[in-house]
Design a protein around this motif. Structure first.
Motif, PDB file in Angstrom:
ATOM      1  N   LEU A   1       5.078  27.289   1.143  1.00 50.51           N
ATOM      2  CA  LEU A   1       3.902  27.807   0.448  1.00 50.51           C
ATOM      3  C   LEU A   1       4.022  29.323   0.331  1.00 50.51           C
ATOM      4  O   LEU A   1       4.583  29.969   1.220  1.00 50.51           O
ATOM      5  N   ASP A   2       3.488  29.889  -0.759  1.00 50.21           N
ATOM      6  CA  ASP A   2       3.492  31.338  -0.876  1.00 50.21           C
ATOM      7  C   ASP A   2       2.154  31.907  -0.409  1.00 50.21           C
ATOM      8  O   ASP A   2       1.327  31.197   0.154  1.00 50.21           O
TER       9      ASP A   2
ATOM     10  N   ALA B   1       0.850  -1.194   0.000  1.00 49.43           N
ATOM     11  CA  ALA B   1       0.000   0.000   0.000  1.00 49.43           C
ATOM     12  C   ALA B   1       0.885   1.242   0.000  1.00 49.43           C
ATOM     13  O   ALA B   1       1.779   1.378   0.836  1.00 49.43           O
ATOM     14  N   LEU B   2       0.627   2.131  -0.959  1.00 49.50           N
ATOM     15  CA  LEU B   2       1.311   3.413  -1.036  1.00 49.50           C
ATOM     16  C   LEU B   2       0.393   4.456  -0.407  1.00 49.50           C
ATOM     17  O   LEU B   2      -0.710   4.681  -0.901  1.00 49.50           O
ATOM     18  N   VAL B   3       0.832   5.044   0.708  1.00 48.57           N
ATOM     19  CA  VAL B   3      -0.020   5.938   1.500  1.00 48.57           C
ATOM     20  C   VAL B   3       0.626   7.316   1.617  1.00 48.57           C
ATOM     21  O   VAL B   3       1.836   7.425   1.842  1.00 48.57           O
ATOM     22  N   VAL B   4      -0.195   8.360   1.457  1.00 45.00           N
ATOM     23  CA  VAL B   4       0.252   9.749   1.634  1.00 45.00           C
ATOM     24  C   VAL B   4      -0.441  10.308   2.873  1.00 45.00           C
ATOM     25  O   VAL B   4      -1.651  10.158   3.013  1.00 45.00           O
ATOM     26  N   VAL B   5       0.324  10.924   3.779  1.00 44.84           N
ATOM     27  CA  VAL B   5      -0.272  11.585   4.950  1.00 44.84           C
ATOM     28  C   VAL B   5       0.108  13.061   4.919  1.00 44.84           C
ATOM     29  O   VAL B   5       1.153  13.434   4.385  1.00 44.84           O
ATOM     30  N   GLY B   6      -0.770  13.895   5.474  1.00 44.30           N
ATOM     31  CA  GLY B   6      -0.487  15.317   5.533  1.00 44.30           C
ATOM     32  C   GLY B   6      -1.476  16.024   6.433  1.00 44.30           C
ATOM     33  O   GLY B   6      -2.540  15.490   6.740  1.00 44.30           O
ATOM     34  N   ASP B   7      -1.122  17.244   6.856  1.00 46.00           N
ATOM     35  CA  ASP B   7      -2.007  18.014   7.730  1.00 46.00           C
ATOM     36  C   ASP B   7      -2.747  19.105   6.961  1.00 46.00           C
ATOM     37  O   ASP B   7      -3.536  19.848   7.543  1.00 46.00           O
ATOM     38  N   GLY B   8      -2.511  19.236   5.663  1.00 45.84           N
ATOM     39  CA  GLY B   8      -3.167  20.271   4.875  1.00 45.84           C
ATOM     40  C   GLY B   8      -2.640  21.656   5.168  1.00 45.84           C
ATOM     41  O   GLY B   8      -3.253  22.656   4.816  1.00 45.84           O
ATOM     42  N   ASN B   9      -1.487  21.726   5.838  1.00 48.46           N
ATOM     43  CA  ASN B   9      -0.929  23.013   6.233  1.00 48.46           C
ATOM     44  C   ASN B   9       0.589  23.044   6.051  1.00 48.46           C
ATOM     45  O   ASN B   9       1.301  23.604   6.871  1.00 48.46           O
ATOM     46  N   GLY B  10       1.072  22.378   4.996  1.00 51.81           N
ATOM     47  CA  GLY B  10       2.500  22.436   4.706  1.00 51.81           C
ATOM     48  C   GLY B  10       3.320  21.239   5.134  1.00 51.81           C
ATOM     49  O   GLY B  10       4.527  21.237   4.951  1.00 51.81           O
TER      50      GLY B  10
END
Length: 169
Positions: free
Chosen positions: A78-79, A37-46
């Motif tokens: 992020l800009d 399984a290829l999984v991406v995690v993130g907080d949506g804030n950088g």
């Protein structure tokens, strides 16, 4: 190149499964089936990370992928309009992903694997193009590689010994 360790316990992480593959190994008694399984995690804030999990059952593979991804979190620059600071091409293997700045209101114009990474990172306006291989795993890792190498105008100004206004002019 900056490599700072990010404490994942303080972040509210979401996850997205990019791909699940059934792989088999031929042994004396026949074939043994496993799943990756290829999984991406993130907080949506950088903050975003990618992980690969392998197990005999799908939920276990996803759990391991999530665990691996939280260990490999990176900080994305992020800009002001939630885009990338400059255009860049991320490369991994024979896959290349061109990341282009976009003005406010553009949205995420991207293919599936790269889109999941950009959404988890919190990027709202960007254009991307996959060049070379379309392999999901390599495209995701090329996108991460490109985002990792992005530099903010402040960092570039500091490296060149100039002011931010001189860099942006």
């Amino acid at each position: 190149m900056r490599h700072e360790i990010i404490d994942a316990s303080q972040l509210e992480l979401n996850d997205k499964v990019v791909s699940i593959k059934r792989v088999s190994k031929t042994v004396k008694g026949g074939r043994t089936m496993r799943f990756t399984a290829l999984v991406v995690v993130g907080d949506g804030n950088g903050h975003v990370g990618v992980g690969l999990g392998k197990a005999t059952e799908i939920p276990e593979a996803i759990r391991k992928g999530k665990e691996d991804a939280t260990k490999k979190l990176i900080k994305v620059e992020l800009d002001a309009n939630n885009s990338v600071p400059h255009d860049w091409t991320g490369v991994f293997g024979s896959a290349s992903v061109l990341l282009k700045r976009a003005p406010e209101g553009t949205g995420i114009i991207s293919g599936g694997p790269a889109r999941s990474v950009l959404e988890m990172a919190g990027i709202k306006n960007i254009r991307t193009k996959c060049l070379g291989s379309r392999n999901k795993q390599n495209v995701v890792l090329a996108t991460i590689n490109g985002l990792k190498q992005m530099k903010s105008p402040e960092e570039v100004a500091k490296l060149r010994g100039k002011s931010v206004e001189e860099i942006l002019a």
